[in-house]
Write an enzyme that holds these catalytic residues in place. Structure first.
Site, PDB file in Angstrom:
ATOM      1  NE  ARG A 173      -4.006  -1.961   0.395  1.00 53.73           N
ATOM      2  CZ  ARG A 173      -3.991  -3.265   0.109  1.00 53.73           C
ATOM      3  NH1 ARG A 173      -2.930  -3.807  -0.472  1.00 53.73           N
ATOM      4  NH2 ARG A 173      -5.042  -4.004   0.365  1.00 53.73           N
ATOM      5  CB  CYS A 223      -9.074  -2.129   4.168  1.00 55.32           C
ATOM      6  SG  CYS A 223      -9.647  -3.835   4.028  1.00 55.32           S
ATOM      7  CD  GLU A 294      -5.838   0.307   2.429  1.00 53.14           C
ATOM      8  OE1 GLU A 294      -6.771   0.482   1.621  1.00 53.14           O
ATOM      9  OE2 GLU A 294      -5.433  -0.810   2.784  1.00 53.14           O
TER      10      GLU A 294
HETATM   11  N1  EPU Z   1     -11.002 -11.381   9.852  1.00 55.85           N
HETATM   12  C1  EPU Z   1     -11.786 -11.474  10.990  1.00 55.85           C
HETATM   13  N2  EPU Z   1     -12.801 -10.591  11.142  1.00 55.85           N
HETATM   14  C2  EPU Z   1     -13.047  -9.619  10.229  1.00 55.85           C
HETATM   15  C3  EPU Z   1     -12.260  -9.521   9.071  1.00 55.85           C
HETATM   16  C4  EPU Z   1     -11.228 -10.440   8.903  1.00 55.85           C
HETATM   17  O1  EPU Z   1     -11.572 -12.329  11.842  1.00 55.85           O
HETATM   18  O2  EPU Z   1     -13.997  -8.834  10.456  1.00 55.85           O
HETATM   19  C5  EPU Z   1      -9.948 -12.385   9.682  1.00 55.85           C
HETATM   20  C6  EPU Z   1     -10.265 -13.301   8.489  1.00 55.85           C
HETATM   21  O3  EPU Z   1     -11.084 -14.355   8.869  1.00 55.85           O
HETATM   22  C7  EPU Z   1      -8.886 -13.739   8.063  1.00 55.85           C
HETATM   23  C8  EPU Z   1      -8.004 -12.521   8.360  1.00 55.85           C
HETATM   24  O4  EPU Z   1      -8.730 -11.730   9.312  1.00 55.85           O
HETATM   25  O5  EPU Z   1      -8.454 -14.807   8.858  1.00 55.85           O
HETATM   26  C9  EPU Z   1      -7.700 -11.722   7.112  1.00 55.85           C
HETATM   27  O6  EPU Z   1      -8.921 -11.227   6.562  1.00 55.85           O
HETATM   28  P1  EPU Z   1      -9.143 -11.023   4.991  1.00 55.85           P
HETATM   29  O7  EPU Z   1      -8.812 -12.271   4.287  1.00 55.85           O
HETATM   30  O8  EPU Z   1     -10.460 -10.424   4.817  1.00 55.85           O
HETATM   31  O9  EPU Z   1      -7.995 -10.032   4.572  1.00 55.85           O
HETATM   32  P2  EPU Z   1      -7.616  -8.619   5.145  1.00 55.85           P
HETATM   33  O10 EPU Z   1      -6.170  -8.669   5.519  1.00 55.85           O
HETATM   34  O11 EPU Z   1      -8.586  -8.130   6.155  1.00 55.85           O
HETATM   35  C10 EPU Z   1      -6.771  -7.686   2.842  1.00 55.85           C
HETATM   36  C11 EPU Z   1      -6.786  -6.312   2.246  1.00 55.85           C
HETATM   37  C12 EPU Z   1      -8.092  -6.065   1.488  1.00 55.85           C
HETATM   38  C13 EPU Z   1      -8.264  -7.161   0.449  1.00 55.85           C
HETATM   39  C14 EPU Z   1      -8.293  -8.526   1.168  1.00 55.85           C
HETATM   40  C15 EPU Z   1      -8.493  -9.735   0.260  1.00 55.85           C
HETATM   41  C16 EPU Z   1      -5.588  -4.733   3.678  1.00 55.85           C
HETATM   42  C17 EPU Z   1      -5.700  -3.705   4.748  1.00 55.85           C
HETATM   43  N3  EPU Z   1      -6.723  -5.313   3.305  1.00 55.85           N
HETATM   44  O12 EPU Z   1      -7.794  -7.692   3.848  1.00 55.85           O
HETATM   45  O13 EPU Z   1      -7.971  -4.832   0.836  1.00 55.85           O
HETATM   46  O14 EPU Z   1      -9.465  -6.983  -0.270  1.00 55.85           O
HETATM   47  O15 EPU Z   1      -7.027  -8.679   1.855  1.00 55.85           O
HETATM   48  O16 EPU Z   1      -7.534  -9.801  -0.700  1.00 55.85           O
HETATM   49  O17 EPU Z   1      -4.488  -4.996   3.193  1.00 55.85           O
HETATM   50  C18 EPU Z   1      -8.460  -2.482   0.820  1.00 55.85           C
HETATM   51  O18 EPU Z   1      -7.257  -2.303   0.730  1.00 55.85           O
HETATM   52  O19 EPU Z   1      -9.283  -1.546   0.792  1.00 55.85           O
HETATM   53  C19 EPU Z   1      -8.939  -3.840   0.997  1.00 55.85           C
HETATM   54  C20 EPU Z   1     -10.199  -4.105   1.257  1.00 55.85           C
END
Ligand code: EPU
Length: 311
Positions: A173, A223, A294
């Site tokens: 990012r 996010c 972010e």
């Molecule tokens: N999780 C929870 N509760 C929640 C959300 C997530 O327990 O409310 C847990 C999930 O179960 C999983 C872990 O946290 O074990 C990671 O969650 P997720 O796979 O949704 O990925 P993330 O790290 O929260 C990142 C990016 C997103 C992108 C997704 C999928 C960042 C800050 N976020 O989310 O990007 O869509 O991976 O590829 O890097 C964005 O940048 O705007 C964005 C949405």
């Protein structure tokens, strides 16, 4: 420039609006009015606009598709220049050049119809190509930087020049673009030949995954926080702190994915900022981790206090 004098772009046709609410131009659906909102249709007009902004010493903000920003509620003195019409899309073999204002999902979909793979990991990411390069947007399956060869960039007063992707300092990012005052005019991607059907299946599966885990149809800026170093996800930390569904006014921590704050329709930027502060404090209390934003906050009060601080 006062409210009664004509603004510096009055002769450029219908590309300028006065006191334009930024709520109309952000995916969060919040943000106060800006003094002038300009949408140049081409590079020549953009140059004229920049020149006049500097001649009149007006404060400038460059806007892509407004999908990663939170604009505060008060009236702002800025001239906001939107890149949305700088949306060329050209192909040469497996190389694709996309204008800064092109909608990223359109780039992904067009590459698919051309049978060019590499961008499908970006399925479901909103925003403009320029904004996506500036923040190296991405997700679990890839980032913009993975297939980026380079970009045409410029400082608003200078002629555009080419920079290789390696010079953009791309990281999670992160790129040097927003920190240096540069802006992106177009980006060039090196893609690979692949069957369109296969690319489509991959795109649809990523989209389905996103729809299942993220509030894709709500007003939000994606996010809100970066995932902190160390491997824990911000969404998981916020969820563990018991914050899903926490509300300030019309702003709510999404019950679907805790790293999204959604505007239920009547939120103000003030609501969102208060909720952000509450989340940061609660997560710090429960985990010792300080979450970093972010999203970008556009706040003219803060601009003013920073300027005052320098004087
Ligand atoms: N999780 C929870 N509760 C929640 C959300 C997530 O327990 O409310 C847990 C999930 O179960 C999983 C872990 O946290 O074990 C990671 O969650 P997720 O796979 O949704 O990925 P993330 O790290 O929260 C990142 C990016 C997103 C992108 C997704 C999928 C960042 C800050 N976020 O989310 O990007 O869509 O991976 O590829 O890097 C964005 O940048 O705007 C964005 C949405």
């Amino acid at each position: 420039m006062t409210a009664t004098t004509p603004h510096p772009f009055a002769d450029l046709g219908g590309i300028t609006r006065e006191m334009e609410p930024m709520a109309l131009h952000t995916s969060f659906g919040v943000g106060g009015p800006v003094r002038l909102f300009v949408e140049p249709r081409d590079w020549d007009t953009l140059q004229v606009v920049f020149q006049r902004i500097f001649d009149a010493n007006l404060p400038l903000r460059i806007l892509g598709r407004g999908s990663n920003i939170l604009v505060t509620d008060e009236p702002h003195p800025w001239v906001v220049v939107s890149t949305r019409h700088l949306d060329v899309l050209r192909r040469s073999g497996t190389c694709v050049e996309a204008g800064a204002g092109l909608y990223l999902p359109r780039l992904v979909a067009t590459a698919e119809t051309w049978g060019l793979g590499g961008l499908e990991p970006l399925a479901g990411i909103p925003g403009s190509v320029g904004g996506a390069v500036a923040m190296n947007a991405g997700g679990r399956y890839g980032r913009v930087g993975n297939s980026l060869v380079g970009a045409m960039v410029a400082f608003p007063r200078e002629m555009p020049r080419w920079v290789d992707a390696a010079e953009l300092g791309l990281d999670y990012r992160y790129s040097i673009v927003p920190r240096t005052g540069l802006f992106v005019l177009s980006a060039t991607f090196q893609l690979d030949k692949a069957p369109s059907r296969q690319l489509e299946a991959r795109r649809l599966s990523i989209l389905a995954e996103k729809h299942a885990s993220q509030p894709m149809d709500s007003l939000s800026a994606g996010c809100v926080f970066k995932n902190p170093p160390g491997g824990k996800s911000a969404g998981w930390l916020i969820d563990q702190a018991g914050l899903k569904g926490t509300r300030v006014g019309g702003a709510v921590v999404s019950p679907k994915h805790a790293n999204f704050i959604v505007n239920e329709g009547n939120a103000t930027a003030r609501d969102v900022l208060q909720l952000i502060a509450m989340v940061q404090e609660a997560v710090h209390r429960s985990s010792g981790i300080r979450l970093e934003l972010e999203i970008e906050v556009w706040d003219s009060e803060q601009d003013r206090s920073q300027t005052d601080g320098r004087e």
